[in-house]
Design an enzyme around this catalytic site. Structure first.
Site, PDB file in Angstrom:
ATOM      1  N   GLU A 181       6.959 -11.967 -14.513  1.00 41.43           N
ATOM      2  CA  GLU A 181       7.028 -11.434 -15.880  1.00 41.43           C
ATOM      3  C   GLU A 181       8.117 -12.120 -16.700  1.00 41.43           C
ATOM      4  O   GLU A 181       9.071 -11.482 -17.163  1.00 41.43           O
ATOM      5  CB  GLU A 181       7.185  -9.917 -15.829  1.00 41.43           C
ATOM      6  CG  GLU A 181       5.944  -9.280 -15.196  1.00 41.43           C
ATOM      7  CD  GLU A 181       6.058  -7.786 -14.975  1.00 41.43           C
ATOM      8  OE1 GLU A 181       6.892  -7.140 -15.633  1.00 41.43           O
ATOM      9  OE2 GLU A 181       5.313  -7.260 -14.124  1.00 41.43           O
ATOM     10  N   GLU A 385       1.454   4.457  -8.683  1.00 35.93           N
ATOM     11  CA  GLU A 385       2.705   3.683  -8.789  1.00 35.93           C
ATOM     12  C   GLU A 385       3.458   3.881  -7.489  1.00 35.93           C
ATOM     13  O   GLU A 385       3.705   5.015  -7.079  1.00 35.93           O
ATOM     14  CB  GLU A 385       3.540   4.165  -9.982  1.00 35.93           C
ATOM     15  CG  GLU A 385       4.911   3.497 -10.082  1.00 35.93           C
ATOM     16  CD  GLU A 385       4.829   1.978 -10.176  1.00 35.93           C
ATOM     17  OE1 GLU A 385       4.293   1.476 -11.179  1.00 35.93           O
ATOM     18  OE2 GLU A 385       5.290   1.296  -9.233  1.00 35.93           O
ATOM     19  N   HIS A 463      -0.791  -3.879 -10.661  1.00 34.43           N
ATOM     20  CA  HIS A 463       0.342  -4.349 -11.475  1.00 34.43           C
ATOM     21  C   HIS A 463       1.489  -4.741 -10.539  1.00 34.43           C
ATOM     22  O   HIS A 463       1.550  -4.283  -9.406  1.00 34.43           O
ATOM     23  CB  HIS A 463       0.761  -3.281 -12.477  1.00 34.43           C
ATOM     24  CG  HIS A 463      -0.111  -3.281 -13.690  1.00 34.43           C
ATOM     25  ND1 HIS A 463       0.373  -3.317 -14.970  1.00 34.43           N
ATOM     26  CD2 HIS A 463      -1.468  -3.303 -13.813  1.00 34.43           C
ATOM     27  CE1 HIS A 463      -0.630  -3.347 -15.827  1.00 34.43           C
ATOM     28  NE2 HIS A 463      -1.761  -3.326 -15.145  1.00 34.43           N
ATOM     29  N   GLU A 488       3.257  -4.344 -22.503  1.00 31.81           N
ATOM     30  CA  GLU A 488       4.361  -3.391 -22.344  1.00 31.81           C
ATOM     31  C   GLU A 488       5.688  -3.951 -22.859  1.00 31.81           C
ATOM     32  O   GLU A 488       6.539  -3.210 -23.335  1.00 31.81           O
ATOM     33  CB  GLU A 488       4.478  -2.947 -20.882  1.00 31.81           C
ATOM     34  CG  GLU A 488       4.759  -4.100 -19.933  1.00 31.81           C
ATOM     35  CD  GLU A 488       4.636  -3.694 -18.455  1.00 31.81           C
ATOM     36  OE1 GLU A 488       3.995  -2.687 -18.155  1.00 31.81           O
ATOM     37  OE2 GLU A 488       5.181  -4.428 -17.614  1.00 31.81           O
TER      38      GLU A 488
HETATM   39  C1  NOJ Z   1       4.554  -1.138 -14.827  1.00 30.41           C
HETATM   40  C2  NOJ Z   1       3.154  -1.354 -15.272  1.00 30.41           C
HETATM   41  O1  NOJ Z   1       2.959  -2.693 -15.664  1.00 30.41           O
HETATM   42  C3  NOJ Z   1       2.857  -0.392 -16.390  1.00 30.41           C
HETATM   43  O2  NOJ Z   1       1.568  -0.632 -16.914  1.00 30.41           O
HETATM   44  C4  NOJ Z   1       3.004   1.023 -15.889  1.00 30.41           C
HETATM   45  O3  NOJ Z   1       2.845   1.900 -16.969  1.00 30.41           O
HETATM   46  C5  NOJ Z   1       4.374   1.247 -15.262  1.00 30.41           C
HETATM   47  N1  NOJ Z   1       4.680   0.222 -14.332  1.00 30.41           N
HETATM   48  C6  NOJ Z   1       4.443   2.584 -14.543  1.00 30.41           C
HETATM   49  O4  NOJ Z   1       3.582   2.566 -13.433  1.00 30.41           O
HETATM   50 CA    CA Z   2       4.591  -4.665 -15.253  1.00 28.28          CA
END
Ligand code: NOJ
Ligand code: CA
Length: 680
Positions: A181, A385, A463, A488
């Site tokens: 990133e 997550e 992700h 984001e």
């Molecule tokens: C990083 C991810 O790229 C994002 O899309 C997500 O909202 C957050 N982590 C929380 O899981």
């Molecule tokens: Ca991310």
């Protein structure tokens, strides 16, 4: 144009035996005759390869080989004992994708190296040369003394001649804390230290090369380490104990790849990475569903809601129902809900151990929202997550996927938020170890997730993933991933993505495969001038065509779409699954234009965007069906548009066009255009 599927044909051409170091090098050309890859050994018996294009060397001889912890290395003292060539021409079909039919036409060279002196050692290198580049892999057979092997280094080199070729490179740093990133650097080749792949370069004559790998399975990913000027070595990402790859003979490495194109736009049309992957291993995958989704997501990124519990908790039953209504009213198939399960309270970046993938927060009724969604004809998109605590996640996976499966969920977004090198796992002695996001452990973890998910007909959008190497061909439920700086960052990034970012991604990261960028922010003011999308509205729309992903989010809040119904219409109309895709024009970091034909329908779509410089594009519409007349619905920057002062100046125009026409577009500063060509 609809190519017909053809069967594989193997024609074994030449078989050269008992070649020695002094013999002619073994060579193989691309089907169009332009690219030649040559293998031999140098005076020390070190295996090496070189690449020429139209008779001119573009990659000087780079070494091949590997080192082991406990066995003699494959480095020098070798000779070529066998070389054989074959050719192959087959057209195969993708269940979903940027194009339905993919032609795999290549010539192959298989070279066997054996010790000329020293300990007995042998390995093969298989090279496949296509019109759009080449790939090669090591194949190490069983042999005395080489059972279980720990690879401590791979010696593969990619060599370029910067002085001769005046090379520009687009790259992100490798093995640094923020994984993939980073904003891209555009530098002279000499200034690249250690870079992730795909790394794309332009030679002085306009030839573009992109370095990557394909079919990364049970192996470590590599970064490119410029050890000497112009010489990049594949630096495999190590395990926590320093070993790079733990395997046993016989084994094959992933393909080491170089995509080659006469110009930047041609790079966009390469299928090399997919062609170097194995066919679908999952059988019937009709349950893998491309499509668009909305969700409880952006609200957290702009601080309007929280993932964790409390007065601002985003994932409540009531809020999820509001999104379900919004999805149903506007034709979106999925509703992503983040922050639904216990574990987000406190600093979730560091609290991966707390996540419970079966236990919703009390204000989120999973069964009730599932039933409500079903009644409205939409599905939940699941969310896991992990904060990269794989040790906490893996034992819960079977039950967690079974739960989502029983709720009719078809896609799960996974996440591995943590600094690179901080993927936690528990070893056989109960000790917690820390691994890289692109090491062999995590490469294998992703495949365990895919297989577990497939049992429940669930697709994965990962992700903070390992980079894409085309495994969607073998595992079509690997539907998308992040693995680059996405939307984001426009909420909280420091800095946000600058105008050129999305003009670089198609020529770099996206050559690897689909990206879940999550486009579609229509509130372009942000919450302060430093935290906003640096695009015009038309450019934001163009991302749906330019940045390929079979799942695309309409990422903004429902109330923001209500303020921009005209722009929203394009987001509602644009599909995510295609019969054909054509890179029309572009220069890396400056601009790009792509056209795609909707899967199973006559409509075409086009996306074009520019960096901070306004520019005019004149695009031939010769990709359209010459028998058909179309109404083009053109969403373009208005005369006053520019991303800083007037990002909302959008004009929607209708024109009658055919394949004989040219479309002239005026793109504003960080502007764009999005077009739907509807059959009349
Ligand atoms: C990083 C991810 O790229 C994002 O899309 C997500 O909202 C957050 N982590 C929380 O899981
Ligand atoms: Ca991310």
């Amino acid at each position: 144009m609809k190519p017909t599927a053809r069967r594989a044909s193997f024609l074994f051409a030449t078989l050269l035996v008992a070649m020695t170091a002094a013999a002619q090098p073994a060579a193989v050309r691309s089907p169009d005759g332009q690219t030649t890859v040559t293998l031999d050994v140098d005076k020390n018996g070190s295996p090496r390869y070189a690449v020429a294009r139209n008779g001119v060397e573009i990659m000087p001889a780079g070494f091949l080989g590997m080192r082991f912890q406990s066995q003699p290395a494959f480095d020098d003292g070798f000779r070529v004992v066998n070389a054989s060539t074959s050719n192959h021409d087959e057209t195969w079909e993708q269940p979903w994708g940027e194009r339905r039919y993919v032609r795999d036409r290549h010539n192959e060279l298989l070279v066997s190296f054996e010790s000329a002196r020293g300990a007995a050692r042998k390995f093969n290198v298989r090279v496949r040369v296509f019109d759009d580049g080449f790939g090669f892999r090591y194949e190490v057979p069983e042999q005395p003394g080489y059972g279980a092997v720990n690879i401590t280094d791979e010696l593969t080199e990619f060599r370029l001649d910067d002085a001769k070729q005046q090379i520009t490179a687009w790259w992100i740093p490798g093995r640094r804390w923020n994984r993939y990133e980073y904003l891209y650097h555009s530098t002279r080749l000499a200034d690249v230290p250690m870079a992730h792949t795909p790394m794309t370069v332009r030679l002085a004559d306009g030839t573009h090369l992109s370095f990557h790998e394909a079919a990364l399975v049970d192996y470590a990913a590599y970064v490119l380490d410029q050890r000497r000027p112009g010489t990049f070595r594949t630096s495999l990402t190590p395990w926590s104990d320093g070993i790079r790859v733990k395997t046993h003979t016989p084994f094959k490495t992933p393909w080491r790849t170089v995509q080659i194109a006469p110009n930047a736009a041609a790079l966009l049309n390469s299928s090399l990475i997919l062609n170097l992957n194995e066919p679908n291993a999952l059988g019937d995958v009709s349950w893998v569903e491309p499509g668009k989704y909305v969700g409880i997501w952006w609200a957290m990124h702009i601080n309007k809601a929280t993932w964790g519990s409390g007065p601002k908790h985003g994932a409540t039953t009531a809020e999820t129902k509001r999104y379900i209504d919004f999805a149903a009213a506007n034709g979106f198939k999925g509703v992503l809900v983040e922050g639904w399960n216990v574990g987000w309270d406190g600093d979730w970046f560091y609290n991966g151990k707390l996540f419970k993938f079966m236990q919703p927060y009390p204000d989120f009724d999973l069964q009730a929202v599932t039933d409500y969604a079903r009644s409205k004809g939409v599905r939940l998109v699941g969310h896991h997550e992990t904060s990269a605590d794989v040790g906490n996640y893996e034992p819960q996976m079977p039950a967690a996927f079974a739960l989502y499966g029983s709720m009719g969920v078809r896609q799960v977004k996974t996440g591995y938020v943590a600094d690179a090198g901080d993927v936690r796992r528990i070893d056989g002695n109960g000790v917690e170890l820390h691994e890289w996001h692109d090491g062999q452990f995590q490469v294998n973890h992703h495949l365990r997730v895919l297989r577990e998910a497939a049992r429940h007909k669930i697709s994965i959008n990962a992700h903070e993933p390992v980079k894409d190497t085309g495994l969607r061909r073998t595992y079509p439920n690997w539907i998308s991933r992040e693995g680059a700086r996405g939307q984001e960052y426009n909420a909280w990034g420091n800095p946000v993505n600058p105008p050129e970012h999305v003009a670089i991604l198609p020529f770099t990261r996206m050559l690897a495969g689909p990206m879940d960028y999550t486009p579609g922010i229509v509130d372009l003011d942000g919450y302060d001038p430093k935290h906003r999308v640096q695009h015009t509205l038309a450019k934001e729309l163009s991302l749906y065509v330019v940045l390929y992903s079979p799942v695309q989010m309409a990422a903004d809040l429902p109330e923001n779409y209500a303020k921009h119904p005209d722009a929203f219409q394009f987001i509602k109309d644009v599909p995510t699954d295609w019969d054909e895709s054509v890179g029309l024009a572009g220069e890396v970091g400056d601009f790009v234009a792509v056209a795609r034909k909707q899967r199973g329908r006559p409509d075409w779509f086009l996306g074009a965007l520019t960096d901070e410089n306004p520019r005019r594009l004149s695009l031939k519409l010769d990709f359209l069906d010459p028998q058909v007349r179309y109404v083009a619905e053109i969403y373009h920057d208005g005369p006053q548009a520019d991303w800083k002062m007037r990002p909302y100046d959008l004009v929607i125009e209708k024109r009658h066009v055919s394949a004989a026409d040219t479309l002239d577009l005026a793109l504003a500063s960080s502007g764009g255009a999005a077009v739907r060509f509807k059959r009349e």
